[in-house]
Design a protein around this motif. Structure first.
Motif, mmCIF file in Angstrom:
data_model
loop_
_atom_site.group_PDB
_atom_site.id
_atom_site.type_symbol
_atom_site.label_atom_id
_atom_site.label_comp_id
_atom_site.label_asym_id
_atom_site.label_seq_id
_atom_site.Cartn_x
_atom_site.Cartn_y
_atom_site.Cartn_z
ATOM 1 N N VAL A 1 -110.706 -0.384 27.134
ATOM 2 C CA VAL A 1 -110.932 -1.485 26.196
ATOM 3 C C VAL A 1 -110.147 -2.662 26.746
ATOM 4 O O VAL A 1 -108.911 -2.648 26.761
ATOM 5 N N LEU A 2 -110.859 -3.658 27.243
ATOM 6 C CA LEU A 2 -110.243 -4.749 27.992
ATOM 7 C C LEU A 2 -110.549 -6.100 27.358
ATOM 8 O O LEU A 2 -111.499 -6.257 26.608
ATOM 9 N N GLY A 3 -109.738 -7.089 27.698
ATOM 10 C CA GLY A 3 -109.958 -8.446 27.220
ATOM 11 C C GLY A 3 -108.650 -9.097 26.843
ATOM 12 O O GLY A 3 -107.560 -8.568 27.110
ATOM 13 N N THR A 4 -108.740 -10.230 26.205
ATOM 14 C CA THR A 4 -107.542 -10.946 25.787
ATOM 15 C C THR A 4 -107.480 -11.140 24.278
ATOM 16 O O THR A 4 -106.451 -11.543 23.756
ATOM 17 N N ASP A 5 -108.569 -10.839 23.578
ATOM 18 C CA ASP A 5 -108.605 -11.110 22.138
ATOM 19 C C ASP A 5 -109.409 -10.046 21.393
ATOM 20 O O ASP A 5 -110.172 -10.354 20.484
ATOM 21 N N ASN A 6 -109.259 -8.773 21.791
ATOM 22 C CA ASN A 6 -109.958 -7.696 21.083
ATOM 23 C C ASN A 6 -109.295 -7.436 19.734
ATOM 24 O O ASN A 6 -108.075 -7.553 19.586
ATOM 25 N N VAL A 7 -110.112 -7.046 18.767
ATOM 26 C CA VAL A 7 -109.613 -6.674 17.448
ATOM 27 C C VAL A 7 -110.249 -5.349 17.047
ATOM 28 O O VAL A 7 -111.477 -5.201 17.081
ATOM 29 N N ILE A 8 -109.417 -4.368 16.696
ATOM 30 C CA ILE A 8 -109.888 -3.112 16.137
ATOM 31 C C ILE A 8 -109.172 -2.943 14.799
ATOM 32 O O ILE A 8 -107.949 -2.871 14.747
ATOM 33 N N LYS A 9 -109.960 -2.885 13.719
ATOM 34 C CA LYS A 9 -109.358 -2.973 12.392
ATOM 35 C C LYS A 9 -110.042 -2.017 11.428
ATOM 36 O O LYS A 9 -111.261 -1.859 11.446
ATOM 37 N N GLY A 10 -109.238 -1.353 10.593
ATOM 38 C CA GLY A 10 -109.794 -0.464 9.584
ATOM 39 C C GLY A 10 -108.783 -0.159 8.502
ATOM 40 O O GLY A 10 -107.636 -0.625 8.540
ATOM 41 N N THR A 11 -109.205 0.661 7.553
ATOM 42 C CA THR A 11 -108.337 1.001 6.428
ATOM 43 C C THR A 11 -107.550 2.291 6.657
ATOM 44 O O THR A 11 -106.566 2.544 5.977
ATOM 45 N N ALA A 12 -108.012 3.129 7.605
ATOM 46 C CA ALA A 12 -107.314 4.388 7.907
ATOM 47 C C ALA A 12 -107.812 4.933 9.238
ATOM 48 O O ALA A 12 -108.985 4.768 9.577
ATOM 49 N N SER A 13 -106.918 5.563 9.979
ATOM 50 C CA SER A 13 -107.257 6.209 11.263
ATOM 51 C C SER A 13 -107.922 5.219 12.223
ATOM 52 O O SER A 13 -109.137 5.247 12.440
ATOM 53 N N VAL A 14 -107.087 4.368 12.800
ATOM 54 C CA VAL A 14 -107.569 3.310 13.694
ATOM 55 C C VAL A 14 -106.865 3.468 15.041
ATOM 56 O O VAL A 14 -105.634 3.513 15.107
ATOM 57 N N GLY A 15 -107.649 3.554 16.131
ATOM 58 C CA GLY A 15 -107.046 3.736 17.444
ATOM 59 C C GLY A 15 -107.754 2.950 18.526
ATOM 60 O O GLY A 15 -108.937 2.616 18.400
ATOM 61 N N GLY A 16 -107.034 2.669 19.601
ATOM 62 C CA GLY A 16 -107.601 1.880 20.687
ATOM 63 C C GLY A 16 -108.746 2.578 21.392
ATOM 64 O O GLY A 16 -109.714 1.939 21.816
#
Length: 222
Positions: free
Chosen positions: A169-184
């Protein structure tokens, strides 16, 4: 039925669909193959109250192979999840048996209220077949869901191992968002997952509830 779709490195542009099970090829069964294909400008959404099974290539890889398929500029949304094996992914909603390899997804926006959301697949579904994701890259992505949200896989829900290797998972402005169990890489591993040689850079990982990790949000294996 079984098919072998050779894209011959051609590009499908401006693919748009709104329906439960939104995808270009539908289900993949019997060892079907999709390879050497590009998508540019994808807009997918399930119907309100639908199955939350959305994926550009397939909503359901029951037995199939996806290789060298690239997606650029994709917006994917889905509504509330319906069942533990539903999911939302840029390549496929769910993977039962088969492999996904050499796939790049760039400029991806996934904004969903559903669970099991991933940059490649939403869910590694409950099945005893072998399954793997290798040499895949997510770049410049905003991936947002309810629970079980990952840069590559939302959730692994089976005791049959999934192998995730050489995925970034590459870049300069990635967003991974959730309410539970969130991983790269993976949001939650409810079964067995083998992760090797994977990198996550330039990524903000946010969880408003429990379980956050740079690689895996939550791992549950007794």
């Amino acid at each position: 039925y079984k098919y072998d779709f050779d894209g011959n490195d051609k590009t499908i542009s401006n693919f748009s669909m709104t329906r439960s099970g939104a995808s270009f090829f539908g289900a993949m069964t019997g060892g079907s193959k999709v390879h050497d294909l590009k998508f540019n400008g994808v807009v997918l959404s399930d119907e309100e109250g639908g199955s939350n099974s959305v994926g550009t290539v397939s909503y359901n890889i029951i037995d199939g192979t996806v290789d060298n398929v690239d997606i650029t500029d994709a917006t994917i949304t889905s509504a509330t999840s319906n069942g533990n094996n539903t999911g939302t992914g840029a390549i496929a909603s769910r993977l039962y048996t088969g492999s996904i390899s050499n796939c790049d997804v760039e400029n991806l926006t996934m904004n969903t209220t559903a669970e099991r959301v991933g940059g490649i697949i939403g869910v590694n579904a409950e099945d005893e077949g072998s399954k793997s994701i290798t040499n895949c890259t997510i770049k410049n992505a905003k991936i947002e869901g309810n629970g079980h949200v990952g840069g590559i896989v939302g959730r692994s829900a089976t005791a049959k191992a999934i192998v995730i290797s050489n995925c970034d998972v590459l870049g300069t402005d990635n967003v991974i968002k959730g309410t539970a169990s969130v991983g790269g890489i993976i949001g939650e591993s409810g079964g067995v997952a083998t992760i090797s040689n994977c990198d996550v850079t330039g990524t903000s990982i946010t969880c408003t509830g429990d379980a956050t990790g740079g690689i895996a949000g939550y791992v549950n294996k007794e």
